[in-house]
Design a protein around this motif. Structure first.
Motif, PDB file in Angstrom:
ATOM      1  N   LEU A 154      42.696 140.835  92.615  1.00  0.00           N
ATOM      2  CA  LEU A 154      42.172 140.506  91.287  1.00  0.00           C
ATOM      3  C   LEU A 154      42.777 139.217  90.738  1.00  0.00           C
ATOM      4  CD1 LEU A 154      42.069 144.068  89.709  1.00  0.00           C
ATOM      5  CD2 LEU A 154      40.151 142.714  90.624  1.00  0.00           C
ATOM      6  N   ALA A 155      44.026 138.949  91.066  1.00  0.00           N
ATOM      7  CA  ALA A 155      44.657 137.690  90.619  1.00  0.00           C
ATOM      8  C   ALA A 155      43.952 136.492  91.245  1.00  0.00           C
ATOM      9  CB  ALA A 155      46.139 137.694  90.960  1.00  0.00           C
ATOM     10  N   GLU A 156      43.512 136.640  92.495  1.00  0.00           N
ATOM     11  CA  GLU A 156      42.742 135.559  93.131  1.00  0.00           C
ATOM     12  C   GLU A 156      41.383 135.397  92.466  1.00  0.00           C
ATOM     13  OE1 GLU A 156      42.444 135.756  97.394  1.00  0.00           O
ATOM     14  OE2 GLU A 156      44.573 136.265  97.601  1.00  0.00           O
ATOM     15  N   GLN A 157      40.741 136.515  92.183  1.00  0.00           N
ATOM     16  CA  GLN A 157      39.399 136.476  91.584  1.00  0.00           C
ATOM     17  C   GLN A 157      39.408 135.995  90.134  1.00  0.00           C
ATOM     18  OE1 GLN A 157      37.889 140.460  91.946  1.00  0.00           O
ATOM     19  NE2 GLN A 157      37.486 140.264  94.137  1.00  0.00           N
ATOM     20  N   HIS A 158      40.466 136.352  89.406  1.00  0.00           N
ATOM     21  CA  HIS A 158      40.501 136.099  87.960  1.00  0.00           C
ATOM     22  C   HIS A 158      41.727 135.278  87.546  1.00  0.00           C
ATOM     23  CE1 HIS A 158      37.289 139.025  87.536  1.00  0.00           C
ATOM     24  NE2 HIS A 158      38.015 139.917  88.181  1.00  0.00           N
ATOM     25  N   ALA A 159      42.113 134.326  88.370  1.00  0.00           N
ATOM     26  CA  ALA A 159      43.336 133.557  88.108  1.00  0.00           C
ATOM     27  C   ALA A 159      43.334 132.893  86.733  1.00  0.00           C
ATOM     28  CB  ALA A 159      43.540 132.502  89.195  1.00  0.00           C
ATOM     29  N   GLN A 160      42.177 132.509  86.259  1.00  0.00           N
ATOM     30  CA  GLN A 160      42.092 131.797  84.979  1.00  0.00           C
ATOM     31  C   GLN A 160      41.686 132.698  83.815  1.00  0.00           C
ATOM     32  OE1 GLN A 160      43.259 128.711  84.883  1.00  0.00           O
ATOM     33  NE2 GLN A 160      43.558 128.885  87.096  1.00  0.00           N
ATOM     34  N   ASP A 161      41.588 134.005  84.051  1.00  0.00           N
ATOM     35  CA  ASP A 161      41.102 134.920  83.011  1.00  0.00           C
ATOM     36  C   ASP A 161      41.934 136.190  82.990  1.00  0.00           C
ATOM     37  OD1 ASP A 161      39.685 136.559  81.270  1.00  0.00           O
ATOM     38  OD2 ASP A 161      37.724 136.047  82.123  1.00  0.00           O
ATOM     39  N   ARG A 162      43.002 136.179  82.188  1.00  0.00           N
ATOM     40  CA  ARG A 162      43.918 137.318  82.108  1.00  0.00           C
ATOM     41  C   ARG A 162      43.207 138.588  81.639  1.00  0.00           C
ATOM     42  NH1 ARG A 162      49.262 135.413  82.490  1.00  0.00           N
ATOM     43  NH2 ARG A 162      50.180 137.308  81.677  1.00  0.00           N
ATOM     44  N   GLU A 163      42.274 138.437  80.725  1.00  0.00           N
ATOM     45  CA  GLU A 163      41.560 139.605  80.201  1.00  0.00           C
ATOM     46  C   GLU A 163      40.710 140.258  81.293  1.00  0.00           C
ATOM     47  OE1 GLU A 163      42.126 141.019  77.240  1.00  0.00           O
ATOM     48  OE2 GLU A 163      43.608 139.444  76.917  1.00  0.00           O
TER      49      GLU A 163
END
Length: 180
Positions: A154-163
């Motif tokens: 998920l960190a790879e998929q959403h690196a720019q979106d903490r929410e």
């Protein structure tokens, strides 16, 4: 005039290897915050989140949780005290989670977060759920490893979106807690 958005507000989601120092950092912050917030707390501040699980990779942010009798009274009384300790208050309008009051502690550069403080009202189910999830990961290394794999993905998929990163973990957490 509006204050500029701090750099830590846009910090990338990054999972790092477990750091054994997180345990002591968590213990020290819990003790300090329990001392500072004592008159508003119902129980001692707890170290929660991935940094509280031995061996688990995590965002390098110490998540702490305090149980209070009344959220807004605690914030009104403690915000200045916490600010002197480096904590920044995020209003519920920005946080979008009415069940808590949220503080962020950035590093000395102001570019990355090193701590989160979640104040929760006594009796709110989030307190028990948060502790139950932490304790389940501590008890079951296989579940903790599955969670770590999910977090890295998920960190790879959403690196720019903490929410989005946080929301994407909800199904796994519900499964572990048996609430799904």
């Amino acid at each position: 005039m509006n204050d500029p958005v701090p750099a830590w507000a846009h910090e990338e989601v990054a999972i790092v290897r477990y750091d054994p120092g997180w345990r002591e950092l968590g213990r020290a912050e819990c003790a300090r915050l329990t001392e500072l917030l004592g008159s508003w707390l119902v129980a001692d501040v707890e170290h929660v989140g991935s940094t509280s699980v031995p061996g688990l990779a995590a965002k390098p942010v110490i998540d702490l949780m305090g149980l209070v009798t009344e959220l807004d009274a605690a914030v009104a009384g403690a915000a200045e005290i916490l600010a002197c300790e480096g904590w920044h208050y995020l209003s519920p309008k920005l946080d979008l989670r009415p069940w808590r009051r949220f503080f962020v502690k950035p590093d000395p550069t102001g570019h990355r977060r090193v701590g989160h403080l979640h104040l929760i009202t006594d009796g709110h189910p989030r307190w028990a759920r948060q502790l139950a999830f932490r304790d389940a990961l501590r008890r079951d290394p296989a579940t903790a490893r599955r969670y770590e794999r999910l977090k890295r993905q998920l960190a790879e998929q959403h690196a720019q979106d903490r929410e989005a990163y946080t929301e994407a973990k909800a199904t796994f957490i519900a499964e572990v807690l048996g609430t799904r």
